[in-house]
Design an enzyme around this catalytic site. Structure first.
Site, PDB file in Angstrom:
ATOM      1  N   GLU A   1       4.725   0.913  -6.737  1.00  0.00           N
ATOM      2  CA  GLU A   1       4.221   1.839  -8.046  1.00  0.00           C
ATOM      3  C   GLU A   1       3.410   2.997  -7.944  1.00  0.00           C
ATOM      4  OE1 GLU A   1       3.041  -1.221 -11.176  1.00  0.00           O
ATOM      5  OE2 GLU A   1       4.966  -2.146 -10.832  1.00  0.00           O
TER       6      GLU A   1
ATOM      7  N   GLU B   1       9.493  -6.983  -8.477  1.00  0.00           N
ATOM      8  CA  GLU B   1       8.610  -7.755  -9.315  1.00  0.00           C
ATOM      9  C   GLU B   1       9.031  -8.031 -10.566  1.00  0.00           C
ATOM     10  OE1 GLU B   1       4.641  -5.696  -9.994  1.00  0.00           O
ATOM     11  OE2 GLU B   1       4.472  -5.365  -7.516  1.00  0.00           O
TER      12      GLU B   1
HETATM   13  C1  FCB Z   1       2.414  -4.296 -11.675  1.00  0.00           C
HETATM   14  C2  FCB Z   1       1.242  -4.255 -10.331  1.00  0.00           C
HETATM   15  C3  FCB Z   1       1.072  -5.803 -10.081  1.00  0.00           C
HETATM   16  C4  FCB Z   1       0.700  -6.493 -11.255  1.00  0.00           C
HETATM   17  C5  FCB Z   1       1.646  -6.622 -12.136  1.00  0.00           C
HETATM   18  C6  FCB Z   1       1.364  -7.356 -13.666  1.00  0.00           C
HETATM   19  O1  FCB Z   1       2.139  -3.203 -12.264  1.00  0.00           O
HETATM   20  O2  FCB Z   1       2.070  -3.907  -9.440  1.00  0.00           O
HETATM   21  O3  FCB Z   1      -0.041  -5.560  -9.049  1.00  0.00           O
HETATM   22  O4  FCB Z   1      -0.422  -5.816 -11.602  1.00  0.00           O
HETATM   23  O5  FCB Z   1       1.990  -5.026 -12.789  1.00  0.00           O
END
Ligand code: FCB
Length: 449
Positions: free
Chosen positions: A169, A352
């Site tokens: 990210e 994610e």
């Molecule tokens: C993302 C991050 C991860 C975690 C999630 C909830 O932005 O990559 O580390 O904090 O959010």
């Protein structure tokens, strides 16, 4: 509880969970680990909601065997973890600290022995503090340092890691870390943070080259994406939507896929040198997509320093983070990627996807989290729908295996499939863990355990 049978996924579809080093490892002063910007930030008063730090976190550094057993019990085929740069190079430069590499070496071997593919992220925001002191990602040299670090990790783990992820990210790291200051290193440069975008992308490109020289393993980046919902129907609202889309979704994708920086006000040409765009556009094997929610955007109020204003997207249930639960946004996003980049889009993996709720053990000692089950069910169906739409999605990683230290929110947000009692470090699988285990088994044609 969802009642319809789970959707089917293609053979070989990757099932995983994700974590990151500073959020779970603890052991911040052990085996020669150096200080990262998150150590500094968390220890600065007023930065973290509950005043906590990642000093101990989930104590994963000492309990990784137990955590690998949880992965094996879940039946995932992959585990995405991150390597802490300050464990490998305590000051961000120089030779590798063997004890730091040893930890990840053991973890990788334990994963393979458990039948779980290791997926390694090289940078999940924990820059060695001495590099920040020298300018952090505002300094071009940090990109070179990152590639040198990637080389050290690949030299040790390159024969066993099944997927490499360079950066996690970079948009969030730039905007919250250097733009608004809610994350480490806590700088508030707003749009003057653009060099952080370029230097992260350059670091990614240089790291791709370093990885290719050491390993035949596939290489990816994990970007955060948010489909833009324009709230309002004026031209100014639509222009604001386009500006936000360029910043959040295109700034870190157009250059990767060979298009250079999106037009508009974002790119400061003085930091982009000849050859950089070619380095950044080195082919990648997978595009990692981190998805949490859509973003509502409308025209800014007069005099605003920003070309857009963000506003809540209504009409969805909300998580404990107050994020809308919008699986349709995931399908929309995947369609947007395919429609925008066409054949230039590599295969996608959802690196994610997850939600925070106030999960706690009930009187029976068990942790029931039906909202998370509904969340996962909805998002898996969205992935299935995107596959049917023709998007090449190859995997889905849940954030996260364990409840963990959620950055500026400290321990107040629980994202895990497994509950962690931070006083005792007891791990208790939630009902979502059992649900996901059975879902994975069912999609592989195995009976529920
Ligand atoms: C993302 C991050 C991860 C975690 C999630 C909830 O932005 O990559 O580390 O904090 O959010």
């Amino acid at each position: 509880m969802p009642t319809a049978p789970p959707p089917q996924f293609p053979a070989g579809f990757r099932w995983g969970v994700s974590t990151s080093a500073y959020q779970i490892e603890g052991a911040v002063a052990e085996d020669g680990r150096g200080t990262s910007i998150w150590d500094t930030f968390a220890h600065s008063p007023g930065r973290v909601a509950d005043g906590s730090t990642g000093d101990v976190a989930c104590d994963h550094y000492h309990r990784h065997r137990e955590d690998v057993a949880l992965l094996a019990g879940l039946g995932v085929t992959a585990y995405r973890f991150s390597v802490a740069w300050p464990r490998i190079q305590p000051a961000g430069t120089g030779p590798a600290n063997p004890a730091g590499l040893d930890f990840y070496d053991r973890l990788v071997d334990d994963l393979l022995a458990a039948g779980v593919d290791p997926v390694a992220t090289l940078y999940h925001w924990d820059l060695p503090q001495p590099l920040e002191d020298a300018g952090g990602w505002l300094a071009r040299d940090t990109a070179e340092r990152f590639a040198a670090y990637a080389d050290l990790v690949a030299a040790r783990l390159g024969d066993r890691v099944k997927l490499w992820i360079t950066l996690n990210e970079p948009f969030v790291h730039m905007s919250l870390g250097y733009g608004t200051g809610e994350h480490a290193p806590g700088r508030t440069l707003l749009f003057d943070a653009f060099p952080v975008a370029h230097h992260q992308l350059l670091g990614h490109g240089l790291a791709v080259a370093a990885l290719r020289a050491r390993t035949a393993g596939p290489v990816a980046i994990a970007n955060n994406y948010s489909p833009v919902r324009v709230l309002g129907d004026t031209d100014a609202d639509r222009a604001a939507g386009a500006a936000y889309e360029a910043l959040h979704n295109r700034l870190f994708t157009d250059p990767l896929l060979g298009r250079g920086y999106p037009g508009g006000t974002l790119a400061d040409p003085s930091v982009v040198r000849d050859g950089d765009l070619a380095t950044i556009a080195a082919p990648i094997d997978v595009l990692g997509v981190n998805y949490y929610n859509p973003t509502g955007v409308r025209a800014p109020a007069e005099g605003s320093p920003l070309p857009f204003e963000l506003a809540p997207v209504e009409g969805y249930p909300r998580t404990a983070f107050d994020w809308p639960v919008a699986p349709d946004g995931l399908r929309e996003l995947l369609g947007w990627l395919r429609g925008t980049y066409g054949d230039a889009l590599p295969p996608v993996e959802i690196t994610e996807s997850g939600c925070a709720y106030d999960d706690r053990p009930g009187p029976d000692g068990r942790v029931h989290d039906p909202e998370r089950i509904a969340y996962l069910d909805g998002h898996l169906r969205a992935v299935r729908a995107a596959l049917d739409d023709g998007v090449d999605v190859r995997g889905y990683f849940v954030w996260s295996l364990l409840d963990n230290w959620e950055w500026a929110e400290g321990f107040t947000k629980r994202f895990g499939l497994v509950h962690v009692d931070y006083a005792t470090q007891a791990r208790t699988p939630k009902s979502s863990y059992a649900w996901l285990r059975d879902t994975i088994a069912a999609t592989r044609g195995e009976p529920a355990r």
